[in-house]
Design an enzyme around this catalytic site. Structure first.
Site, PDB file in Angstrom:
ATOM      1  N   GLY A   1     -49.722  12.230  13.230  1.00 34.92           N
ATOM      2  CA  GLY A   1     -49.319  10.883  12.886  1.00 34.92           C
ATOM      3  C   GLY A   1     -48.507  10.873  11.609  1.00 34.92           C
ATOM      4  O   GLY A   1     -48.576  11.806  10.797  1.00 34.92           O
ATOM      5  N   CYS A   2     -47.729   9.831  11.435  1.00 37.51           N
ATOM      6  CA  CYS A   2     -46.831   9.789  10.277  1.00 37.51           C
ATOM      7  C   CYS A   2     -47.608   9.685   8.978  1.00 37.51           C
ATOM      8  O   CYS A   2     -47.341  10.413   8.022  1.00 37.51           O
ATOM      9  CB  CYS A   2     -45.830   8.655  10.427  1.00 37.51           C
ATOM     10  N   TYR A   3     -48.580   8.763   8.907  1.00 39.11           N
ATOM     11  CA  TYR A   3     -49.381   8.666   7.681  1.00 39.11           C
ATOM     12  C   TYR A   3     -50.141   9.955   7.410  1.00 39.11           C
ATOM     13  O   TYR A   3     -50.119  10.456   6.272  1.00 39.11           O
ATOM     14  CB  TYR A   3     -50.361   7.510   7.777  1.00 39.11           C
TER      15      TYR A   3
ATOM     16  N   ALA B   1     -48.100  12.647   5.689  1.00 34.53           N
ATOM     17  CA  ALA B   1     -47.855  12.440   4.260  1.00 34.53           C
ATOM     18  C   ALA B   1     -49.126  12.626   3.447  1.00 34.53           C
ATOM     19  O   ALA B   1     -49.129  13.287   2.399  1.00 34.53           O
ATOM     20  CB  ALA B   1     -47.280  11.036   4.035  1.00 34.53           C
TER      21      ALA B   1
END
Lengths: 359, 359, 359, 359
Positions: free
Chosen positions: A161-163, A166
């Site tokens: 996932g993108c979050y 990061a």
């Protein structure tokens, strides 16, 4: 070579099909594939947009503008060496089964990311579909080594996932090096609005989001929460708990994750910095900025890079790490391509931009 | 080959130096050079920022982040095969003279764009520095042929202004084909704020420009006005007069030029469309959109592409053409590289992105 | 007083109902009514949102957040002194008939703006519903006087379109004073995205519009075109023809209209400026900026003000006038309240903000 | 009345002078004063802009556009009943001394906010100038009561910082009610770029900030940190420690503060909600949203309102409270006016907008 017959594929061009090509994630996969020297773009499919030209949805993809989107089914996708699935959750498992083991399937949805079925069921409310190798190559593992090793030669990949990309990359060095405590991590992250996808919703209209910041999924209910914990736990070798609050920022792309953890007793500023430097010194895409400079999402726009910085707040005994990624590149499509490269035995960075589009 | 000794240069890597690398235009040249397969990045220089690392000014340019900026002088720039000048007006002439004829000098400033010294003096208030080949290869010339021919083998290039690029490419087909009248062209164009450069000014602060549109240089006083007229006149073979109004838009990049001209007597919608189709059918970067779709600056962000559309308003007898370009790419740095490619005998599209960064 | 029985109403509070209160225009009417000293907010209605609280749609309207939206029908709206209709085109005529003549009906849709049935039918494709007094008080009329006079005591008002408000106020002084020619007006206008309304559409998502400019309705087909011509023709006393191109700008609110007309023979810069100064010297909301300063949409955000500037381009013989308005205030809701004030005999400026929200 | 001779002032109009009127904070004070029914705007002063008209700097303030800015000195400011200082840190103390005790001085700078001289010296590096009543009326005090009581009749006021306003109001209810623990508060806040002031800086150019999120002052070094701790400590009655990370968001105005604290043992979701409901039930400007709705900065743009929401994350045992304020209104100018109202004995809400400008 015998274990990884995929590797021979690099002798010729790899054909990659994309399911869900009219959405933001799928179109971004197409954008990257157009810049990949070893790839030809195969079938492109869509749901309700099937039958229309890609150019109606993604006019920036000039070389593919006249491509007609097919239906998203195994028949249309058959024949490709690689199929990237940029579909809603729940679709990838059955489709992958139909495609068979001869195809590398890269799933950009959440279905196969979580190892713990209970976490899946608690946050997604459905049966767990099984775990695929998690395509975050740079993830440090507690016992030594990196997640990268699990990706070479794989035939199934779960794109992070993108979050989580990061957040996990931001704090994993401190967890792995033991300079951060696993309990009571707090993350607040800001995402550009493309993270909400391309479905028409009143709350995502330009007039609603421009000039505004707002949180959502507050209180530990966002579905990326267990994925962040999973990644950091793998780095720490112990269970990590995370308070995660996502916010929506008035920008089209980018995630800025501000992640804090308690500093371990005795951790010094130099030990903290050394942990991050050591973790990413040889990573092509993860870049620890020079001291005193902090990441900006703009600097990674369109690129697969992660810009990072870390500080020790000695007053309160917390390490603060901040990461900037492009949610659609390193946060989705870039990770898909990077994982694909590893699975195919191609050089990992092939076709992936390192330089962002600023200003 | 005998006429163009430059061509032999393509056997080896071309070294390109950039003067003014810490500004928006110069940094964008660097960004494109990093993606150019036949180029190595030579000296990078700056004015007041000389002595600092490029990464302090352009952290997105990771591979060049540690490069220290030199002073902008001939000594520092010597040794390069190509020097791109991204400097304030007035600096290029003397510097080019010092660099000598052995170097390809590509000037991104206005100094050498205008053919008519009177136009220069009226709009810039200084002595005309002479005319260099105008690096707008796609420009149709009234007598047949294109501006491209003047660029092959050149040792000096004047990069067009960002507005003129958009305005001239938008309307030149109608002028060249005779379906538009040369008198009384009206253009209103919107530019992203990077067009104002990287100097700190109160009026260009984020808080001032976000959420706001405003015009400037109204009433025929903007310095790009004679350049727009020059380009369209070359296409028409007759003097073209232009009312030009630039506006500032709340976006970092992009120009949207809305250009209207009187339709010639008897011009039909199909004749108008045919003129534009014929003009750009073989151009790699200029793309006439399918009927009914209009350009968006977002679709050309970061790319050297021009998206165009045209309509005939039969009620009022005007042709309306709209062009979207990235002011920093096709409007500046991309044109510099495209011209450089032509001057060096490289394939014109080498290293130039065609696909924009959307959403 | 005998002619205008409405005037007695100002003795007590005026109850104003709003149909379509969950849309952008309707909510903005509510916002202004909350600041109006002589008004109480009556019934608020909606279409598909009926039954929900206004706070779900417009959380900024705190004092009305708990108000439940009723269905949009005459029964719900009955009892109000004034009904403002912020509905799709086609709904106002039948509803107004049901409400009867005892109610002041202020229609924010287009239905009753155009005087010429042929223009209506050509641009809207349906039967003309009749013409109501056009609520643009500042409009100069060719024979002398202003549109204001038609509004005092009216029981039906047609609120001008947002683009026509900006375009007509921009150029009317030149038309009325004869310093501009009526033929061949060219207008290019940029609008914030709230102008497209609050319906969910992919093309209006934040990720699509942020960072992008694009035109739409190009070639004389936008429905506001005949309305711009009508207003300017009334000022000129002769038919005015307009090439009108609207563009979408990456901001939530605001219109910047750049309007050019041929200067009349012999018109001087001072005569041009005098025409604009004379036209608006006594107008409370229309403000000609000091020489050298140009309007910014930001400066009129949230206000009923119009910021204007004008220049004569002597090179090409065109007058260029630029107006900034807030599309939701002077362009819609503010005009509704201003017209209501006039119709009721209240001071025209009552409850209307003059100061914008900047930065 | 005898204790507070100021109160008699409300019989007539209060003259308010503004020092630093050309900056964002000062201009916003002017904007609010224009809407205040009991106020006349007195002298307006500036530093380097002295001698110019306010309209050159703040064209949205139409009624004051022709006002010439005077120099910032006691002579120019003398005669006003109230002087609002919107000046850089360090200027207010000496100027206030010159103005004398007969004048209400409202300081928007940091000089007199902190009670603890050591905290001042540690974060500001200069001698502490003394403490003035802190103009955050809604602040709950540990012993019962609110900060409001300290403001009635005051002759000196320290306007809170913008971040502290958002952070303290977000978490104070939990601290005062004992449902949150004082140790290990973590706050990440996003601010619009007007928070950086109106000085020209490259990093704050529109092209730099649009489309980008970035942190600054990371690691406990931002000067608002001790002020957040002070406010929360006053609510808790015990020392509160805060990890504070500010970030810059691509919007002109607004602060979104995400503040988390450990839940006290046994704290339930209903007890948490009750603490917030009780704290702000009677506050005119602080608004706890209905369950399930989260604040957006857009909804408070231009208003003095605070939108709040709170959740208990039972998985990790943290309370998460999120507040949205307009940094220039409730975060600065609105607080100045609200404090002024209290000091003068005017109704606290006089002249202060409650409704934000959305969309």
């Amino acid at each position: 070579m015998h274990d990884h017959p995929w590797v021979c594929m690099v002798m010729h061009m790899v054909q990659v099909a994309v399911a869900g090509a009219s959405g933001y994630a799928g179109a971004e996969v197409c954008r990257l594939l157009l810049g990949h020297p070893d790839v030809t773009v195969g079938a492109l499919t869509a749901g309700s947009s099937a039958g229309s030209a890609l150019g109606e949805h993604a006019p920036h993809l000039l070389p593919l503008a006249d491509r007609v989107l097919g239906p998203t089914d195994a028949e249309t996708l058959a024949g490709a060496d690689v199929v990237v699935l940029a579909l809603p959750h729940g679709a990838s498992g059955p489709l992958a089964a139909e495609l068979g083991d001869g195809v590398l399937v890269v799933d950009a949805a959440a279905d196969h990311r979580l190892v713990d079925p209970a976490a899946w069921e608690a946050f997604y409310g459905s049966d767990h579909a099984g775990t695929w190798p998690y395509a975050l190559p740079e993830l440090l593992l507690a016992g030594g080594g990196r997640q990268r090793d699990a990706l070479v030669g794989a035939r199934r990949l779960a794109v992070p996932g993108c979050y989580p990309t990061a957040c996990v990359l931001a704090l994993a060095p401190g967890m792995a090096a033991g300079v951060c405590e696993p309990e009571d991590v707090v993350v607040v992250a800001a995402s550009g609005t493309s993270g909400a996808g391309r479905a028409a919703k009143v709350g995502m209209l330009g007039a609603e989001v421009m000039g505004s910041m707002s949180p959502y999924g507050v209180g530990g209910v966002h579905r990326h929460t267990p994925e962040v914990e999973q990644g950091l736990s793998q780095a720490a070798g112990r269970p990590v708990t995370v308070s995660f609050t996502p916010t929506l920022a008035p920008m089209p792309r980018g995630i800025l994750a501000t992640a804090t953890a308690h500093a371990a007793p005795g951790a010094t500023a130099s030990a903290v910095r050394a942990a991050w430097e050591d973790a990413y010194a040889d990573e092509p895409f993860v870049h620890l900025l020079p001291p005193g400079r902090w990441p900006r999402t703009k600097d990674v726009a369109g690129s697969n890079a992660v810009h990072l910085q870390v500080a020790l707040d000695e007053r309160v005994g917390r390490v603060v790490a901040v990461a900037a990624v492009d949610n659609l590149v390193k946060g989705t499509a870039g990770a898909a391509v990077q994982g694909m490269n590893l699975a195919l035995g191609l050089p990992e960075s092939t076709g992936l931009p390192l330089v962002g589009l600023a200003p």
